[in-house]
Design an enzyme around this catalytic site. Structure first.
Site, PDB file in Angstrom:
ATOM      1  N   VAL A  61       0.805  -1.218   0.000  1.00 55.01           N
ATOM      2  CA  VAL A  61       0.000   0.000   0.000  1.00 55.01           C
ATOM      3  C   VAL A  61       0.838   1.268   0.000  1.00 55.01           C
ATOM      4  O   VAL A  61       0.316   2.353  -0.266  1.00 55.01           O
ATOM      5  CB  VAL A  61      -0.956  -0.012   1.215  1.00 55.01           C
ATOM      6  CG1 VAL A  61      -0.220   0.290   2.510  1.00 55.01           C
ATOM      7  CG2 VAL A  61      -2.120   0.942   1.020  1.00 55.01           C
ATOM      8  N   TYR A  62       2.139   1.176   0.266  1.00 54.66           N
ATOM      9  CA  TYR A  62       2.990   2.361   0.238  1.00 54.66           C
ATOM     10  C   TYR A  62       3.103   2.873  -1.191  1.00 54.66           C
ATOM     11  O   TYR A  62       3.763   2.274  -2.049  1.00 54.66           O
ATOM     12  CB  TYR A  62       4.394   2.054   0.778  1.00 54.66           C
ATOM     13  CG  TYR A  62       4.466   1.748   2.256  1.00 54.66           C
ATOM     14  CD1 TYR A  62       3.360   1.896   3.097  1.00 54.66           C
ATOM     15  CD2 TYR A  62       5.650   1.302   2.832  1.00 54.66           C
ATOM     16  CE1 TYR A  62       3.433   1.614   4.451  1.00 54.66           C
ATOM     17  CE2 TYR A  62       5.739   1.033   4.196  1.00 54.66           C
ATOM     18  CZ  TYR A  62       4.627   1.186   4.999  1.00 54.66           C
ATOM     19  OH  TYR A  62       4.706   0.904   6.343  1.00 54.66           O
TER      20      TYR A  62
END
Length: 344
Positions: A61-62
């Site tokens: 998700v980064y």
């Protein structure tokens, strides 16, 4: 660099690890953290390896996969020299199966992460959040299959509650699935909630802590002080609402104590805050971040020395807050304390 076992596993991890959330940063949160490209990331990885920091933490998700991609490019050609920790479960899209820890989601998430990282295995996969909609048995059996297939070496979690971890461990023991050996948690001098339940659980069950945001979401850098305005360049202007809240009076009380210790040791506020964590029970590794080489070298100065018992006590006292129910009776009332005293 000091190396410690990750929980009850045989995996040795460095006392400091590097958080790659700044790699390829984009969007209101990750863009404010940093946006190192592959060239700059490779230089930061070089510095880490020179200092003995060989564990690099990221998440799908980064920046929607960009962090994993940049990290993969930065470690290309030296995969055997590093340990990769990544996370999954948070939303990667708007589809019904783009989030969570179902069998479908986990298998796809691992395959996608392997491609972005340019590797055929992940040293540590952590579930980024508890998925209440998926049976724990399904989660664990899927992780078991991925470990048996050689795609994962170890498994852990991040931001779970005590009962969620304990129930998972109980089912893992019942069915012979891999146990979680790591819990990536928020823990700092201005955020000690980890100590109330998760730390005793970690001690009893062999779950090591990987600490995220050891500087209290950027508050323990020495730039935020009593009676002063928030610096104009502070990323807290844009990111404070995303992270754990801290009351101003509590923050200033901790910073005042850090100032005293800094005067005694000649170390920076950030270095002292990280060193305090390294002396706390269950902590296997403290994840440090850096937008540039200068920040990284400063944070690396948190190891190679130790706070004295008196300095630890000073910081403990300044940072202590009243625990919520049902924990405060065990700290305040004699009868509860006796029931929880260590056996002689």
């Amino acid at each position: 660099m000091d190396y410690r076992n990750l929980g009850a596993s045989g995996l040795k991890v460095p006392a400091l690890s590097f958080g790659a959330g700044t790699f390829g940063g984009s969007g209101p949160l990750f863009g404010a953290w940093g946006n190192s490209d592959a060239t700059e990331a490779r230089r930061l990885v070089d510095i880490c390896l020179e200092a003995g920091v060989n564990l690099f933490d990221t998440a799908d998700v980064y920046s929607i996969g960009a962090s994993e991609q940049v990290l993969g490019a930065a470690i290309k050609g030296r995969r055997d020299a590093v340990l990769i920790s990544t996370k999954t479960s948070l939303p990667m899209g708007d589809g019904p199966n783009d989030a969570g820890s179902s069998r479908s989601r986990l298998i796809k998430a691992v395959e996608d992460a392997l491609k972005r990282l340019g590797t055929d295995y992940i040293d540590l996969l952590q579930l980024h959040a508890f998925d209440a909609a998926t049976p724990i048995e399904e989660v664990l059996s899927t992780l078991d299959g991925l470990v048996r297939a050689g795609k994962l070496r170890y498994v852990g979690v991040s931001n779970f509650s005590g009962w969620q971890v304990m129930k998972s461990l109980g089912l893992a023991d019942r069915y012979g699935y891999p146990r979680y050996v790591a819990h990536q948690v928020y823990y700092s001098l201005v955020g000690r909630d980890y100590e109330w339940e998760l730390m005793p659980l970690g001690l009893g069950q062999g779950v090591g802590a990987l600490v995220w945001s050891p500087l209290g979401w950027g508050r323990l850098t020495g730039k935020i002080r009593r009676g002063q305005k928030l610096p104009e360049k502070s990323r807290l202007h844009d990111t404070a609402s995303f992270g754990p809240p801290v009351e101003d009076d509590h923050l200033y009380r901790v910073v005042d104590a850090l100032d005293v210790v800094a005067e005694e040791t000649g170390k920076t506020i950030a270095q002292i805050a990280i060193n305090w964590l390294l002396q706390r029970p269950t902590v296997a590794s403290v994840i440090i971040g850096a937008r540039n080489e200068e920040q990284l070298r400063q944070n690396l100065g948190a190891v190679g020395w130790s706070l004295t018992a008196e300095q630890m006590k000073k910081l403990d006292t300044a940072s202590e807050v009243t625990a919520p129910y049902p924990y405060f009776p065990y700290r305040r009332q004699e009868g509860f304390a006796r029931l929880n005293a260590p056996a002689v």
